[in-house]
Scaffold this motif. Sequence first.
Motif: not given
Length: 306
Positions: A259-285
């Motif tokens: 369950n920690l895989v998407p957390v690290s993937a989203l953090l890497i995406s954010a660091a690269k400048g690709s901020v997840p949209n609202g539905s992606e963040m809610i779904g991941t949560l």
Amino acid sequence: MTNVSRWAAMLALLFATAAWGGLFHAGKLVLNNVDPFWFTVVRYTGASLLLCGILMLQGKVRWELLREHWRRLASLGLMGYGMFGILVFIGLSYSVPSHGAVIMATMPITTLLMRWVFERQRPQLWAWCVVALAIFGVSLVSGVWRSSTGAGHSTAFGDLIAFVGTVGWIMYTRGQASVSKLSVIEYTTFTAILALPGLFAFAVVATLLGYANRPDPADLIAAIPPILYIVVVGTVLAALAFNKGVRTLGAVHGIVFINLVPVSALLISAAKGSVPNGSEMIGTLLIIVALSIQARKMGLGAKAAK
């Protein structure tokens, strides 16, 4: 099991899941030059060579165990490295890295359902609630509820392919208990070696049928940096760490750490400048909440059983 070994196993699993979060981003880069079938062949050829080197450095290699269990190990290797490796990256070619990581994180839920099918262990009511919550979270991340046109297009097709691929990794993880004579490094290495002929055959057949394209040397050279990360960190070190954690804590508890895989993937995406949209963040949560509930319930059940 001592506290030291338990903590060492958990740290190993944390490392593996963090490495896999980066694997999806590196894999997306490789797919610009190499298709999923041949990429899987290159990936596990390099991984097998590296694993063999590590195994031989440890002393005498027990090749007799490979010969004794080769059928079982080959089938497990094809499920873990072939089915998972190929389908997840085919799915990734139609999706985005953060989605692949989220799909991978649903494996604890899939494991729960597979135990019902194969072991007749029917999930309790709380487990069904967790499954429903996780599936809804995945649907939000995949864009099932969005229009199939425009910038926010649905990635459901690719995400579904990736999900089917995760079943192979679950079978590979569960199969480790059936060859308990093998050490973690032996299991990881032997399954990788025995999977290679099948992976090569899949790539050749897919190429002849027009589903794959044999990469040019220039394409492989261009993809060397992400391939090195995927082979060394995302495949060899992560697989060894994950199998070590599973050997200590058990397959069910080990898979929960995914369950920690998407957390690290989203953090890497954010660091690269690709901020997840609202539905992606809610779904991941929602998925993380579902998996946390499952982990807590499993932990309480383990304590009650003692």
